[in-house]
Design a protein around this motif. Structure first.
Motif, PDB file in Angstrom:
ATOM      1  N   TYR A  28     -41.171  51.893  16.629  1.00  0.00           N
ATOM      2  CA  TYR A  28     -40.150  51.353  15.650  1.00  0.00           C
ATOM      3  C   TYR A  28     -38.914  51.291  16.055  1.00  0.00           C
ATOM      4  O   TYR A  28     -38.015  50.314  15.982  1.00  0.00           O
ATOM      5  N   GLU A  85     -37.429  51.963  18.673  1.00  0.00           N
ATOM      6  CA  GLU A  85     -37.048  50.891  20.106  1.00  0.00           C
ATOM      7  C   GLU A  85     -36.625  49.672  19.582  1.00  0.00           C
ATOM      8  O   GLU A  85     -35.630  49.110  20.299  1.00  0.00           O
ATOM      9  N   ARG A  86     -36.770  49.216  18.571  1.00  0.00           N
ATOM     10  CA  ARG A  86     -36.519  47.892  18.103  1.00  0.00           C
ATOM     11  C   ARG A  86     -35.132  47.913  17.567  1.00  0.00           C
ATOM     12  O   ARG A  86     -34.428  46.935  17.262  1.00  0.00           O
ATOM     13  N   GLN A  87     -34.601  49.271  17.347  1.00  0.00           N
ATOM     14  CA  GLN A  87     -33.168  49.280  16.774  1.00  0.00           C
ATOM     15  C   GLN A  87     -32.276  49.349  17.742  1.00  0.00           C
ATOM     16  O   GLN A  87     -30.951  49.399  17.546  1.00  0.00           O
TER      17      GLN A  87
END
Length: 442
Positions: free
Chosen positions: A106, A108-110
């Protein structure tokens, strides 16, 4: 068998004249510690700042009943983290690894990347994104075991690219949680020091002979830890001053009352100051949930804590409709918001303030605490009005990039000159004017 008289919870009606005053009283919580705590923390901070390791060892021995003679004795060897990972049960290890992978995926998408663009005259503008160099993670210790907090704080830091993550965890009477240490191994914590309290915050903030100064301190702690974090803010960054855990459930009356009762308990069992609120337009459903709570509460392991929490800060709120429910919710700005309704997507655009939003009847807040993926470090006490969950972006810094071409400098200098002279800052103006093309030609 218990009845509804065995516990109490406030009943509010959003249409009544005294609703605003009663809600304000219910939500009131003072995050500022008392003068006595502040004085004790100030003394500890000053001692660590001036005496370094010696003060940290002294306070650790006194407050955690240790017998260390040096910081080396309070620092864990890396292989002990791996040993803890081997010592826990296969089921516990699998749960930690599954949760860690979901949290990592999750976050890593930020991850934010540097960017830049070039204007027509050749001037380059942009932003460089860099990770913090060193971060301190505070983890409660002793009998309190919160491996999920290790994952939620450490993994975003590592995804951001933080070079070194130092975890401090108190070990009163030498007691340490294998699950906490195993979580640290899985999350990639670089160093673990078995210290806690204000002395640990001070060591991270100021640095000592053994512990380098960090750029940011994250993680939950007691009132002494929270007060110390507030005091050192500015020397270092901190994540937040967290208040008690809280949940607000909006329900249309069609979810199983026992499900909702247990969702409310999931926050009430944290501590006596935690807050659990149910909002519904269905008066009969509110009664059903209250009855379910009375029926289920005696069998709860932490029933005494939950009972006091519900009596002090819990509420069942009757509203006219879902629109009014959302008005109430946005005013409260809850840490956790459950939309336990048939069509949560229709309500989502109207949610302005919430730390995390759990949508539908099959999404209890508890899943978010451990393994859904989004961070469980969330704004409390109404601060969701202006702050966000902990994330990768909290461990990254942004630097502006400006590189002018000769033509771009000429254009910008003319504007900067006018503005600088209007502020009576001559050197600013002249510095800009020297870059004007006509100035060079002269």
């Amino acid at each position: 068998m218990a009845d509804a008289n065995d516990f109490s919870i406030a009943r509010l009606n959003a249409t009544q004249a005294d609703f605003d005053a009663r809600l304000d009283a219910l939500l009131a919580w003072d995050s500022v510690s008392d003068a006595g705590v502040t004085q004790v923390v100030a003394e500890i901070l000053q001692a660590v700042k001036s005496r370094g390791d010696d003060a940290v060892v002294e306070y650790t021995n006194r407050l955690d009943r240790r017998q260390a003679s040096s910081m080396a004795e309070l620092t864990l060897a890396p292989e002990l983290l791996q040993q803890a990972l081997e010592d826990i049960s296969p089921e516990q290890r699998q749960a930690l690894e599954v949760a860690a992978e979901r949290v990592r995926r999750y976050h890593e998408r930020q991850h934010q990347a540097s960017w830049r663009y070039t204007e027509a005259d050749g001037t380059v503008l942009g932003q460089q994104i860099t990770a913090m160099e060193r971060v301190g993670l505070y983890v409660p210790g002793g009998k309190a075991s919160y491996p999920s907090s290790v994952l939620m704080n450490a993994i975003p830091a590592k995804v951001a690219g933080v070079d070194e993550l130092i975890m401090v965890v108190p070990a009163p009477d030498g007691e340490l949680s294998s699950m906490v240490l195993a979580a640290a191994a899985i999350a990639g914590v670089d160093r673990v020091v078995t210290i806690g309290g204000a002395q640990a915050v001070a060591a991270l903030a100021f640095g000592t002979e053994s512990i380098p100064k960090v750029d940011k301190i994250v993680g939950p702690g007691n009132i002494y830890v929270a007060t110390a974090k507030r005091a050192v803010y500015g020397q270092v960054d901190i994540d937040m001053i967290a208040g008690p855990s809280e949940i607000l459930v909006i329900c249309d009356g069609q979810t199983d009352p026992e499900w909702i009762a247990m969702d409310l308990f999931s926050q009430a069992e944290h501590d006596e100051q935690a807050q659990s609120i149910l909002v519904s337009p269905d008066a009969d459903f509110l009664v059903q949930v209250e009855q379910a709570m009375a029926r289920l509460l005696p069998d709860l392991q932490r029933s005494k804590i939950a009972r006091e929490s519900l009596a002090k800060r819990g509420a069942l709120i009757k509203v006219v409709d879902m629109d009014q429910a959302l008005v109430v919710s946005n005013r409260i700005a809850p840490e956790h918001l459950e939309l336990s309704v048939a069509d949560p997507e229709s309500l989502l655009p109207k949610v302005r303030h919430a730390g995390a939003i759990f949508m539908g009847r099959y999404t209890p807040e508890a899943l978010g605490d451990y393994c859904a993926g989004p961070n469980h470090v969330l704004p409390t006490s109404g601060t969701a009005r202006f702050s966000s969950p902990l994330g990768v972006y909290d461990f990254q810094k942004r630097s502006s990039i400006i590189m002018c071409s000769p033509q771009g400098a000429d254009v910008l200098a003319r504007t900067a000159s006018v503005l600088a002279r209007s502020e009576d800052l001559e050197a600013h103006a002249r510095s800009a004017e020297l870059r004007m093309l006509e100035s060079k030609q002269d």
